[in-house]
Design an enzyme around this catalytic site. Structure first.
Site, mmCIF file in Angstrom:
data_model
loop_
_atom_site.group_PDB
_atom_site.id
_atom_site.type_symbol
_atom_site.label_atom_id
_atom_site.label_comp_id
_atom_site.label_asym_id
_atom_site.label_seq_id
_atom_site.Cartn_x
_atom_site.Cartn_y
_atom_site.Cartn_z
ATOM 1 N N VAL A 59 0.981 -1.147 -0.361
ATOM 2 C CA VAL A 59 -0.227 -0.257 -0.289
ATOM 3 C C VAL A 59 0.490 0.856 0.006
ATOM 4 C CG1 VAL A 59 -1.113 0.913 1.434
ATOM 5 C CG2 VAL A 59 -1.834 -1.191 0.965
ATOM 6 N N CYS A 60 2.083 1.624 0.572
ATOM 7 C CA CYS A 60 2.842 2.668 0.492
ATOM 8 C C CYS A 60 3.301 2.535 -0.350
ATOM 9 C CB CYS A 60 4.176 1.933 1.690
ATOM 10 S SG CYS A 60 3.020 1.930 3.260
ATOM 11 N N ALA A 61 3.615 1.815 -1.044
ATOM 12 C CA ALA A 61 4.357 2.143 -2.598
ATOM 13 C C ALA A 61 3.491 2.369 -3.776
ATOM 14 C CB ALA A 61 4.928 0.423 -3.167
#
Length: 165
Positions: A59-61
């Site tokens: 999700v961060c990526a």
């Protein structure tokens, strides 16, 4: 203190996001070349602060990729992607992905950004990392939008954040 969840398990942050209408805290972060930069160095431009635990999670990526895609259409606005990842990891990720429209900054040295912005996770599996949040600053460094994402595994509300730039 705010409560978020990580995979449904509650976790607490050290405080709350800076409120709309207030001046952003004064903090120093590390660029991918290890030089220091302050949010004050960006005065005169709007800032989108994309705050997250680690660029090495899905999700961060995705959030870095999405903001990179949107950043090319923003006028007088910088998107800063901020985590406690080492600057080398941030540079590797952005280089491998060809992401040139966002700037990755690291809070690895002392965690002062996370503490000042109230996003340092206090307990649970991600203790010490940043909660997922988006803060938008105007050209004078005032908070004009903030979102603390309630579940770390969820993406932020990109549309709402970008309405403020």
């Amino acid at each position: 203190m705010a409560t978020i969840t990580l995979g449904g398990t509650p976790a607490n942050t050290n405080g709350n996001l800076p409120q709309q209408g207030t001046k952003a805290p004064k903090v120093t972060l590390s660029k991918t070349d290890l030089s220091n930069v302050s949010l004050k160095d960006y005065e005169g431009q709007k800032l989108v602060l994309n705050i997250f635990p680690s660029v090495d999670t899905g999700v961060c990526a995705s959030s870095v990729r999405k903001f990179n895609e949107e950043a090319s259409n923003l006028k007088n606005t910088k998107v800063l992607c901020i985590s406690r990842d080492l600057p080398f990891a941030q540079a590797r990720f952005c280089g491998a992905e060809g992401l040139n429209n966002v700037e990755c900054l690291s809070d690895f040295k002392d965690g002062n950004f996370g503490k000042a912005f109230g996003v340092e996770i206090q307990d649970g599996a991600f203790q010490g990392l940043h909660a997922r949040a988006v803060v938008v600053l105007d050209e004078k460094g005032n908070v004009i939008y903030n979102e603390l994402v309630p579940e770390v595994g969820q993406e932020p509300n990109y549309t709402e954040a970008l309405k403020h730039v």
